[in-house]
Scaffold this active site. Sequence first.
Site, short mmCIF file in Angstrom:
data_model
loop_
_atom_site.label_atom_id
_atom_site.label_comp_id
_atom_site.label_asym_id
_atom_site.label_seq_id
_atom_site.Cartn_x
_atom_site.Cartn_y
_atom_site.Cartn_z
N ARG A 1 10.92 4.84 5.58
CA ARG A 1 11.15 6.15 5.36
C ARG A 1 12.11 6.16 6.48
O ARG A 1 13.30 7.38 6.85
CB ARG A 1 9.99 7.16 4.95
CG ARG A 1 9.67 7.04 3.38
CD ARG A 1 8.11 7.33 3.57
NE ARG A 1 7.89 8.85 4.00
CZ ARG A 1 6.55 9.73 4.05
NH1 ARG A 1 5.64 8.12 2.73
NH2 ARG A 1 6.68 11.03 4.09
N ARG B 1 0.85 -0.94 -0.34
CA ARG B 1 0.07 -0.08 0.28
C ARG B 1 0.75 1.39 -0.22
O ARG B 1 1.06 1.81 0.96
CB ARG B 1 -0.61 -0.06 1.21
CG ARG B 1 -1.62 -1.09 0.72
CD ARG B 1 -3.14 -0.76 2.17
NE ARG B 1 -2.89 -1.44 3.89
CZ ARG B 1 -3.80 -1.70 4.41
NH1 ARG B 1 -4.71 -0.39 4.89
NH2 ARG B 1 -3.51 -2.62 5.19
N TYR C 1 12.42 -2.01 -1.13
CA TYR C 1 11.85 -0.61 -1.38
C TYR C 1 13.43 -0.08 -1.68
O TYR C 1 15.06 -1.01 -1.11
CB TYR C 1 11.34 0.20 -0.58
CG TYR C 1 10.26 -0.22 -0.31
CD1 TYR C 1 9.14 0.59 -0.75
CD2 TYR C 1 9.52 -1.58 0.38
CE1 TYR C 1 7.50 1.17 -0.46
CE2 TYR C 1 8.14 -1.80 0.32
CZ TYR C 1 7.15 -0.33 -0.22
OH TYR C 1 5.82 -0.42 -0.34
N ASP D 1 2.76 4.96 -0.16
CA ASP D 1 1.61 5.93 0.48
C ASP D 1 1.73 7.13 -0.92
O ASP D 1 1.96 6.72 -1.67
CB ASP D 1 2.54 6.61 1.45
CG ASP D 1 1.86 7.01 2.65
OD1 ASP D 1 0.54 7.11 2.35
OD2 ASP D 1 2.43 7.16 3.99
#
Lengths: 266, 266
Positions: B199, B52, B112, B54
């Site tokens: 992040r 999901r 990622y 962002d």
Amino acid sequence: MRTIKLTLEYDGTAYAGFQRQPNGVTIQEKVEEALRSLLGDPDFKIGGAAGRTDAGVHALGQVIHFRTAVTIPIDRWPYALNQRLPADIQAVAAELVPDEFHARYWAERKRYVYTFYHAPFPSPLHRLYAYHWGRELDLDRMREAAALIEGQHDFAAFRSSGGAAKTSVRTVYRLDLAQEGPIIRMGIEADGFLYNMVRIIAGTLLEVGAGRRPLADVAEALRTGDRTKAGKTLPPHGLCLERVWYGSGPKRPSWLPEGETGLDDE
Amino acid sequence: MRTIKLTLEYDGTAYAGFQRQPNGVTIQEKVEEALRSLLGDPDFKIGGAAGRTDAGVHALGQVIHFRTAVTIPIDRWPYALNQRLPADIQAVAAELVPDEFHARYWAERKRYVYTFYHAPFPSPLHRLYAYHWGRELDLDRMREAAALIEGQHDFAAFRSSGGAAKTSVRTVYRLDLAQEGPIIRMGIEADGFLYNMVRIIAGTLLEVGAGRRPLADVAEALRTGDRTKAGKTLPPHGLCLERVWYGSGPKRPSWLPEGETGLDDE
């Protein structure tokens, strides 16, 4: 008065090219706006730019110059200007140069890069900076074509109408192809470029690499100046002005006829 | 009925994230619109997505799945869909999978990448895809911090509130840093990610590399779950979901308590 040489990086996507013109916002306008605000001079104009990049063309190392009495320390100029520039145009270097310096007339060599994205499907993450090609591409054949183009030639077949230069003889110092996964970069260095010359050379190499144009066409285009023997002009978003080299005075190639400036339009 | 696994690449700049929500246009909406038009079914919904992502986060290899009776040859699906998708969202691969396949529940590992642009001035050409850092950065120190984070840990200190997952134990299989000129890529592979985990890890490595946080904080954050010992959540535009690996059935890590799905939010 001091003369300042400024290096600019920009994303050309949103602009109608570098040079001021009646329709559309240009890079030059944005840079002059920022300088006018910084210098407090509503009539301020830059002295010149190395390359007149077309609408949609990017730059990693565009060079401009201007004269000013304002005495900001030279390494602070990019910071001061960047605050007044949009995020898609930024100054990345500043240098004090002799008063006679001219970003355009003193440029000895420029490097442009045309970027291809070679994969079956277009790439959202590269779409603004690379030209997508989804079919066959033979890099070895492209390199053979590149080898023909290197050197001093009359590039009359590799220009679009609308350029100002009278002589179409130019020296291509190097024309290299580098591959990294789906990204293919065509780098070209020359003493000057005719209008659309890089985009037509990129289109020619592409057509040769795709098996749609024989290598013999390239030799004939160089020999005869026949525009139909060169490839199509590829779109601007794949093109980037990467670097400009300067000598210690105005460039004046030996082959340039008297009374001509030998200036170029990209 | 056939179940189709589709790989998507997208530029998240213009979107409010992957998942359908009341405010802002999402990737899922655009993909479902395209599928509805292609399949002629105004109520069509996809079955699920691997991550999901962002608002503002990009993807090179997001994976979704859906079920359909329409029998387009499997290799033609991306072409058919891409005509109906905007240029910043494109399908790049399609595969027939077993009926029980689920893009989210079957994902075993995801990668990622968080990209930094490390140079004195911000880059117009990287501004949409990399986080600019203009000051000191010690890559060796960042690698020391990365080594502490690799492995199975309770990542309670590396999550933002708002995530749905109950357990905060995850296994980071690798956390690598690669430099190429001004570009630094932090790649992270794990069996799952908590909300904002990548992040926050990127922010932690940055603060350690910038000399603003001692290495000991990282160890303590992992040991105690104290959010203040980890770094700030960096902005979304540097983040990209690069790849998802699948097993041959639903993933169910041994450490997961009974009655929990172990699902993640990035």
